[in-house]
Design an enzyme around this catalytic site. Sequence first.
Site, PDB file in Angstrom:
ATOM      1  N   GLN A 137       4.175   7.232   2.181  1.00 34.00           N
ATOM      2  CA  GLN A 137       3.497   6.494   3.245  1.00 34.00           C
ATOM      3  C   GLN A 137       3.251   5.080   2.707  1.00 34.00           C
ATOM      4  O   GLN A 137       2.636   4.896   1.642  1.00 34.00           O
ATOM      5  CB  GLN A 137       2.183   7.189   3.600  1.00 34.00           C
ATOM      6  N   TRP A 140       0.827  -1.225   0.000  1.00 35.06           N
ATOM      7  CA  TRP A 140       0.000   0.000   0.000  1.00 35.06           C
ATOM      8  C   TRP A 140       0.849   1.258   0.000  1.00 35.06           C
ATOM      9  O   TRP A 140       1.867   1.331   0.706  1.00 35.06           O
ATOM     10  CB  TRP A 140      -0.867  -0.022   1.256  1.00 35.06           C
ATOM     11  N   ASN A 198       0.252   5.643   0.378  1.00 34.58           N
ATOM     12  CA  ASN A 198      -0.586   6.851   0.363  1.00 34.58           C
ATOM     13  C   ASN A 198       0.283   8.095   0.188  1.00 34.58           C
ATOM     14  O   ASN A 198       0.971   8.196  -0.841  1.00 34.58           O
ATOM     15  CB  ASN A 198      -1.635   6.907   1.468  1.00 34.58           C
ATOM     16  N   ASP A 199       0.318   9.025   1.099  1.00 30.18           N
ATOM     17  CA  ASP A 199       0.885  10.355   0.813  1.00 30.18           C
ATOM     18  C   ASP A 199       2.339  10.336   0.312  1.00 30.18           C
ATOM     19  O   ASP A 199       3.162   9.571   0.832  1.00 30.18           O
ATOM     20  CB  ASP A 199       0.919  11.210   2.084  1.00 30.18           C
TER      21      ASP A 199
HETATM   22  N1  DQQ Z   1      -1.963  10.276   5.955  1.00 30.96           N
HETATM   23  C1  DQQ Z   1      -2.704  11.458   6.233  1.00 30.96           C
HETATM   24  C2  DQQ Z   1      -1.733  12.291   7.002  1.00 30.96           C
HETATM   25  C3  DQQ Z   1      -1.015  11.312   7.812  1.00 30.96           C
HETATM   26  C4  DQQ Z   1      -0.893  10.158   6.885  1.00 30.96           C
HETATM   27  C5  DQQ Z   1      -3.199  12.080   4.970  1.00 30.96           C
HETATM   28  C6  DQQ Z   1      -0.985   8.835   7.544  1.00 30.96           C
HETATM   29  O1  DQQ Z   1      -2.332  13.282   7.790  1.00 30.96           O
HETATM   30  O2  DQQ Z   1       0.229  11.780   8.203  1.00 30.96           O
HETATM   31  O3  DQQ Z   1      -3.563  11.130   3.999  1.00 30.96           O
HETATM   32  O4  DQQ Z   1      -0.762   7.802   6.613  1.00 30.96           O
END
Ligand code: DQQ
Length: 522
Positions: A55, A36, A38-39
């Site tokens: 992330q 996975w 994310n950011d």
């Molecule tokens: N994802 C959020 C952030 C955090 C992160 C935004 C955690 O605020 O730091 O998608 O995976």
Amino acid sequence: MISKELLRAREYETIEGALVGEKDRPAFHFSPRIGWLNDPNGFSFYEGKYHLFYQYHPYDSHWGPMHWGHAVSTDLINWEYLPVALAPDTDCDGAGCFSGSAVTLPDGRQLLMYTGCDAKDLDPEGKWAQTQCLAVSNGDEYVKYEGNPVITRKDLPAGGDPYEFRDPYIWQAEDGSYRAVVANANKDGNKATQISMFKSNDAFHWSFDKVLFEDYRRIGIMWECPNFFALGGRQLLIASPMDMELEDAEGSIRFPKGNNVCYMVGDYDEANETFTPHQAASHEGASRSAFATYHPVDCGLDFYAPQVMKAPDGRTLMIGWMQDPSTANIHKIEDFRIFGQMSFPRELDLRGNRLVQWPAREMEECRKGRIISASMDIVSETKSIEGLSGRVLDMEIDISPRSSSAAGICSLDEFGIRFARDYDHYVELTYRPDSSVLTVDRSRSGQSDEITKRRSIRVRDRSGIISLRILIDRWSAEVFINGGEQVMSLTYYTPLEAQGITFSAEGSAIVDLTAYELIFDK
Ligand code: DQQ
């Protein structure tokens, strides 16, 4: 010393990541080595390369304890995976290493600033206490600072919630000292969220500086992932508010309900550290507040938590997680060992007080395959163009209504483009010149019913003419509108066999199109 958590993640990604083939990934959008993503984090240029951290939950295609994945590139297209950089393995980040950013120190080391989630300090709702932490490059490793955490609850301004306190964005100020802005919910009944600014002389010892921005208008419940940077003689604040209310106007959606990305353009008085946002005319329609200073960064269905960096050639680049976070775990992805992709990096500019985004110019170097050009009239029909199909394309298209015999009456009611098309599926863009409304619709893309299917926005009225550049990449599209003054990004998990592209008009349209087959030297 490398912790057992880091070692385990590295072994896992090396073995399992090797099983993900090139064809199982987007062709040019960054995706995780395994599991996975994310950011984007720590998006930077360091020692001759772009660095992108992200992330990362390597063990699953769903969100889990956050690591920082790591990759480098010289051209923003081909990324080389490096070993996972950070794992949740210390007291202050045992529940996760959340988002953050990077800066180069005067001694040449790279400093990562990130949010640690403390597994042993929970509020009554089960949220982890969040603090800001550091890791410093040492050869190929990023070593966590022994003084972590460097910003904690004792540094928060009144009302600041220590359990919603994250995503530091660090930069070096003109005088050589450092600043970081951090997202923070506020428990004072009048406020929802604040962007707090912290300062440091050496990037290791921090103190509270001031609240840079406070939201009294309830624009969402928490502004995640702030970016604060100069552009075109102005200053921009970009952040990702969670859980906004719907803002719509005359058939167009300025902000859908849920998580969004906003930008504010303003002036920054560096001596007094004061940010004054301006109001700006909006193509998207009036906002619910007559004094709105905030505008959507991306008007599509999937874009969140972008990060902005300055490239050595002077460009300001932004990359975002191309995903609606609220539906990330319900996409139809059974067959995928990886989940999540970044937007293609975008060059940012200002036109007036409007943010303009355009695909990083490196993409044009990849227009090495077939080029298909067509100029045509489409009159109350659906057309395909010989040779034009596929799921990895860069397409430029200008659409205008054929001039009408009766003055003032638009000869084109609606224009449509369908792509990723087969008998059962398609993704559709429709444009209605009379109302200047552009709609993206993935309700026939074959995805779960629970995701948001469509969004309509108002584009600038150019006497019915619209210009689109569409980057299509296997499971996504990014649509740049009228030279990049608006963008719509979306993902879809339609079978790759759906390769068709068709154009249709209700009424009479003149269409000029050039499509480039993209070839990547991997
Ligand atoms: N994802 C959020 C952030 C955090 C992160 C935004 C955690 O605020 O730091 O998608 O995976």
